[in-house]
Design a protein around this motif. Structure first.
Motif, PDB file in Angstrom:
ATOM      1  N   GLU A  69       0.844  -1.184   0.000  1.00 21.95           N
ATOM      2  CA  GLU A  69       0.000   0.000   0.000  1.00 21.95           C
ATOM      3  C   GLU A  69       0.882   1.238   0.000  1.00 21.95           C
ATOM      4  OE1 GLU A  69      -2.751   0.049   3.246  1.00 21.95           O
ATOM      5  OE2 GLU A  69      -3.651  -1.865   2.666  1.00 21.95           O
ATOM      6  N   VAL A  70       0.389   2.296  -0.636  1.00 21.45           N
ATOM      7  CA  VAL A  70       1.110   3.566  -0.665  1.00 21.45           C
ATOM      8  C   VAL A  70       1.454   3.970   0.769  1.00 21.45           C
ATOM      9  CG1 VAL A  70       0.912   6.028  -1.186  1.00 21.45           C
ATOM     10  CG2 VAL A  70       0.077   4.337  -2.831  1.00 21.45           C
ATOM     11  N   SER A  95      11.850  -0.281 -11.512  1.00 20.76           N
ATOM     12  CA  SER A  95      11.500   0.034 -12.905  1.00 20.76           C
ATOM     13  C   SER A  95      10.787   1.373 -13.015  1.00 20.76           C
ATOM     14  CB  SER A  95      10.624  -1.064 -13.511  1.00 20.76           C
ATOM     15  OG  SER A  95       9.390  -1.148 -12.814  1.00 20.76           O
ATOM     16  N   ASP A  96      10.210   1.874 -11.913  1.00 28.38           N
ATOM     17  CA  ASP A  96       9.521   3.168 -11.925  1.00 28.38           C
ATOM     18  C   ASP A  96       9.598   3.780 -10.537  1.00 28.38           C
ATOM     19  OD1 ASP A  96       7.802   5.360 -12.042  1.00 28.38           O
ATOM     20  OD2 ASP A  96       6.359   4.324 -13.332  1.00 28.38           O
ATOM     21  N   ALA A  97      10.550   4.676 -10.348  1.00 31.50           N
ATOM     22  CA  ALA A  97      10.783   5.288  -9.039  1.00 31.50           C
ATOM     23  C   ALA A  97       9.668   6.242  -8.625  1.00 31.50           C
ATOM     24  CB  ALA A  97      12.127   6.009  -9.021  1.00 31.50           C
ATOM     25  N   THR A  98       8.710   6.538  -9.518  1.00 29.59           N
ATOM     26  CA  THR A  98       7.558   7.340  -9.092  1.00 29.59           C
ATOM     27  C   THR A  98       6.524   6.469  -8.378  1.00 29.59           C
ATOM     28  OG1 THR A  98       6.328   7.094 -11.174  1.00 29.59           O
ATOM     29  CG2 THR A  98       7.892   8.945 -11.017  1.00 29.59           C
ATOM     30  N   ILE A  99       6.557   5.153  -8.632  1.00 31.03           N
ATOM     31  CA  ILE A  99       5.637   4.223  -7.968  1.00 31.03           C
ATOM     32  C   ILE A  99       6.269   3.676  -6.693  1.00 31.03           C
ATOM     33  CG2 ILE A  99       4.435   1.998  -8.177  1.00 31.03           C
ATOM     34  CD1 ILE A  99       4.157   2.625 -11.180  1.00 31.03           C
ATOM     35  N   ALA A 100       7.517   3.233  -6.787  1.00 29.82           N
ATOM     36  CA  ALA A 100       8.223   2.706  -5.610  1.00 29.82           C
ATOM     37  C   ALA A 100       9.719   2.898  -5.796  1.00 29.82           C
ATOM     38  CB  ALA A 100       7.904   1.231  -5.399  1.00 29.82           C
ATOM     39  N   THR A 101      10.384   3.246  -4.710  1.00 29.63           N
ATOM     40  CA  THR A 101      11.841   3.351  -4.727  1.00 29.63           C
ATOM     41  C   THR A 101      12.405   2.157  -3.975  1.00 29.63           C
ATOM     42  OG1 THR A 101      11.848   4.664  -2.698  1.00 29.63           O
ATOM     43  CG2 THR A 101      11.823   5.873  -4.805  1.00 29.63           C
ATOM     44  N   VAL A 102      13.671   1.867  -4.245  1.00 28.37           N
ATOM     45  CA  VAL A 102      14.337   0.788  -3.513  1.00 28.37           C
ATOM     46  C   VAL A 102      15.696   1.302  -3.055  1.00 28.37           C
ATOM     47  CG1 VAL A 102      15.210  -0.295  -5.625  1.00 28.37           C
ATOM     48  CG2 VAL A 102      15.026  -1.647  -3.538  1.00 28.37           C
ATOM     49  N   ALA A 103      15.960   1.157  -1.761  1.00 23.78           N
ATOM     50  CA  ALA A 103      17.203   1.640  -1.160  1.00 23.78           C
ATOM     51  C   ALA A 103      18.311   0.615  -1.356  1.00 23.78           C
ATOM     52  CB  ALA A 103      16.987   1.902   0.332  1.00 23.78           C
ATOM     53  N   THR A 107      15.264  -2.077   0.827  1.00 16.97           N
ATOM     54  CA  THR A 107      13.988  -1.608   1.353  1.00 16.97           C
ATOM     55  C   THR A 107      13.213  -0.889   0.254  1.00 16.97           C
ATOM     56  OG1 THR A 107      14.898  -1.378   3.574  1.00 16.97           O
ATOM     57  CG2 THR A 107      12.872  -0.167   3.096  1.00 16.97           C
ATOM     58  N   VAL A 108      11.994  -1.370  -0.002  1.00 14.74           N
ATOM     59  CA  VAL A 108      11.129  -0.790  -1.029  1.00 14.74           C
ATOM     60  C   VAL A 108      10.116   0.116  -0.347  1.00 14.74           C
ATOM     61  CG1 VAL A 108       9.451  -1.288  -2.850  1.00 14.74           C
ATOM     62  CG2 VAL A 108      11.420  -2.800  -2.515  1.00 14.74           C
ATOM     63  N   ASN A 109       9.983   1.350  -0.858  1.00 11.60           N
ATOM     64  CA  ASN A 109       9.027   2.325  -0.341  1.00 11.60           C
ATOM     65  C   ASN A 109       7.973   2.584  -1.409  1.00 11.60           C
ATOM     66  OD1 ASN A 109      10.393   2.996   2.194  1.00 11.60           O
ATOM     67  ND2 ASN A 109      11.985   3.799   0.856  1.00 11.60           N
ATOM     68  N   ALA A 110       6.695   2.323  -1.086  1.00 10.59           N
ATOM     69  CA  ALA A 110       5.591   2.521  -2.023  1.00 10.59           C
ATOM     70  C   ALA A 110       5.166   3.985  -2.011  1.00 10.59           C
ATOM     71  CB  ALA A 110       4.437   1.615  -1.644  1.00 10.59           C
ATOM     72  N   LEU A 111       5.176   4.621  -3.197  1.00  5.69           N
ATOM     73  CA  LEU A 111       4.888   6.054  -3.290  1.00  5.69           C
ATOM     74  C   LEU A 111       3.529   6.364  -3.902  1.00  5.69           C
ATOM     75  CD1 LEU A 111       8.393   7.225  -4.549  1.00  5.69           C
ATOM     76  CD2 LEU A 111       7.545   7.129  -2.197  1.00  5.69           C
ATOM     77  N   LYS A 112       3.123   5.597  -4.910  1.00  8.52           N
ATOM     78  CA  LYS A 112       1.807   5.816  -5.530  1.00  8.52           C
ATOM     79  C   LYS A 112       1.339   4.497  -6.134  1.00  8.52           C
ATOM     80  CE  LYS A 112       2.915   7.219 -10.271  1.00  8.52           C
ATOM     81  NZ  LYS A 112       2.784   8.238 -11.285  1.00  8.52           N
ATOM     82  N   ALA A 113       0.045   4.430  -6.416  1.00 12.61           N
ATOM     83  CA  ALA A 113      -0.538   3.200  -6.954  1.00 12.61           C
ATOM     84  C   ALA A 113       0.022   2.901  -8.341  1.00 12.61           C
ATOM     85  CB  ALA A 113      -2.054   3.338  -7.012  1.00 12.61           C
ATOM     86  N   GLY A 114       0.206   1.611  -8.598  1.00 13.21           N
ATOM     87  CA  GLY A 114       0.717   1.165  -9.898  1.00 13.21           C
ATOM     88  C   GLY A 114       1.464  -0.144  -9.741  1.00 13.21           C
ATOM     89  N   THR A 115       2.086  -0.586 -10.821  1.00 17.85           N
ATOM     90  CA  THR A 115       2.866  -1.824 -10.812  1.00 17.85           C
ATOM     91  C   THR A 115       4.317  -1.488 -11.078  1.00 17.85           C
ATOM     92  OG1 THR A 115       0.956  -3.074 -11.579  1.00 17.85           O
ATOM     93  CG2 THR A 115       3.100  -4.109 -11.868  1.00 17.85           C
ATOM     94  N   VAL A 116       5.211  -2.103 -10.315  1.00 13.44           N
ATOM     95  CA  VAL A 116       6.633  -1.821 -10.430  1.00 13.44           C
ATOM     96  C   VAL A 116       7.412  -3.129 -10.355  1.00 13.44           C
ATOM     97  CG1 VAL A 116       6.957  -1.440  -7.956  1.00 13.44           C
ATOM     98  CG2 VAL A 116       8.471  -0.298  -9.551  1.00 13.44           C
ATOM     99  N   THR A 117       8.529  -3.180 -11.050  1.00 15.29           N
ATOM    100  CA  THR A 117       9.413  -4.343 -10.994  1.00 15.29           C
ATOM    101  C   THR A 117      10.684  -3.950 -10.261  1.00 15.29           C
ATOM    102  OG1 THR A 117       8.536  -5.235 -13.041  1.00 15.29           O
ATOM    103  CG2 THR A 117      10.685  -6.052 -12.354  1.00 15.29           C
ATOM    104  N   ILE A 118      11.029  -4.737  -9.249  1.00 15.40           N
ATOM    105  CA  ILE A 118      12.269  -4.531  -8.494  1.00 15.40           C
ATOM    106  C   ILE A 118      13.276  -5.560  -9.000  1.00 15.40           C
ATOM    107  CG2 ILE A 118      13.349  -4.545  -6.217  1.00 15.40           C
ATOM    108  CD1 ILE A 118      11.258  -2.268  -6.692  1.00 15.40           C
ATOM    109  N   VAL A 134       1.236  -1.928  -6.300  1.00 11.00           N
ATOM    110  CA  VAL A 134       1.061  -0.964  -5.215  1.00 11.00           C
ATOM    111  C   VAL A 134      -0.374  -0.434  -5.278  1.00 11.00           C
ATOM    112  CG1 VAL A 134       1.825   1.213  -4.201  1.00 11.00           C
ATOM    113  CG2 VAL A 134       3.506  -0.320  -5.276  1.00 11.00           C
ATOM    114  N   TYR A 135      -1.073  -0.537  -4.166  1.00 14.29           N
ATOM    115  CA  TYR A 135      -2.449  -0.067  -4.054  1.00 14.29           C
ATOM    116  C   TYR A 135      -2.493   1.215  -3.239  1.00 14.29           C
ATOM    117  CZ  TYR A 135      -3.856  -4.669  -5.726  1.00 14.29           C
ATOM    118  OH  TYR A 135      -4.022  -5.795  -6.480  1.00 14.29           O
ATOM    119  N   GLU A 136      -3.571   1.976  -3.408  1.00 12.94           N
ATOM    120  CA  GLU A 136      -3.772   3.159  -2.578  1.00 12.94           C
ATOM    121  C   GLU A 136      -3.842   2.718  -1.122  1.00 12.94           C
ATOM    122  OE1 GLU A 136      -3.656   6.287  -3.292  1.00 12.94           O
ATOM    123  OE2 GLU A 136      -3.611   6.067  -5.463  1.00 12.94           O
ATOM    124  N   ALA A 137      -3.432   3.591  -0.234  1.00 11.74           N
ATOM    125  CA  ALA A 137      -3.496   3.277   1.196  1.00 11.74           C
ATOM    126  C   ALA A 137      -4.947   3.136   1.618  1.00 11.74           C
ATOM    127  CB  ALA A 137      -2.812   4.378   1.997  1.00 11.74           C
TER     128      ALA A 137
END
Length: 159
Positions: A69-70, A95-103, A107-118, A134-137
């Motif tokens: 979840e976001v 694959s898309d740092a606007t959806i999720a970042t990875v440190a 550690t993956v941080n969900a930022l907005k809804a969508g699909t991302v590949t790590i 990634v789903y809305e909170a």
């Protein structure tokens, strides 16, 4: 006599080759040999320096939740094979740092809804991927109210 790092490690007789075992991977050693005639030892040969090979990563697996979840964070788990690989450095990419970042620690941080590949990349060039949806909170629903009640319909509103 066989010398490793200037210490006598082995004696051989009637041979001009020897196999040294029990060495550590990715380690530098020096070797020299000398002869023994039963009375005295000859001068040592020239010194050769050898570095043993590294143990490469042959496979990598990436384990992480398939959904988030976001606003949430979760840490990826990576398994390297063999477990005694010399260089166990792993880097991560999203694959898309606007959806999720990875440190750097996975550690993956969900930022907005969508699909991302790590992707997890081992230093040997091997990689593994995981897709996360990634789903809305989830929001808390409160203050449910009704209005416009008729015999066949009504309106519900909430905050």
């Amino acid at each position: 006599y066989i010398y490793q790092n200037n210490e006598k490690i082995k004696e051989v007789t009637d041979a001009k080759t020897v196999t040294i075992t029990g060495l550590a991977p990715n380690t530098s050693y020096t070797y020299a040999v000398s002869a023994w005639n039963g009375i005295r030892e000859s001068a040592k040969s020239n010194v050769v320096t050898v570095t043993t090979s590294a143990i490469p990563v042959t496979s990598i697996t990436l384990s992480i939740s398939e959904t988030m979840e976001v606003g949430n964070s979760i840490k990826a788990t990576v398994t390297l094979t063999p477990t005694d690989a010399t260089n166990q450095t792993v880097t991560y990419n999203s694959s898309d740092a606007t959806i999720a970042t990875v440190a750097a620690d996975g550690t993956v941080n969900a930022l907005k809804a969508g699909t991302v590949t790590i992707t997890a990349n081992a230093s040997s060039g091997k990689s593994a991927t995981a897709t996360i949806k990634v789903y809305e909170a989830l929001v808390t629903v409160s203050s449910l109210a009704t209005s416009n009640v008729t015999s066949s319909a009504l309106t519900l509103t909430w905050v």
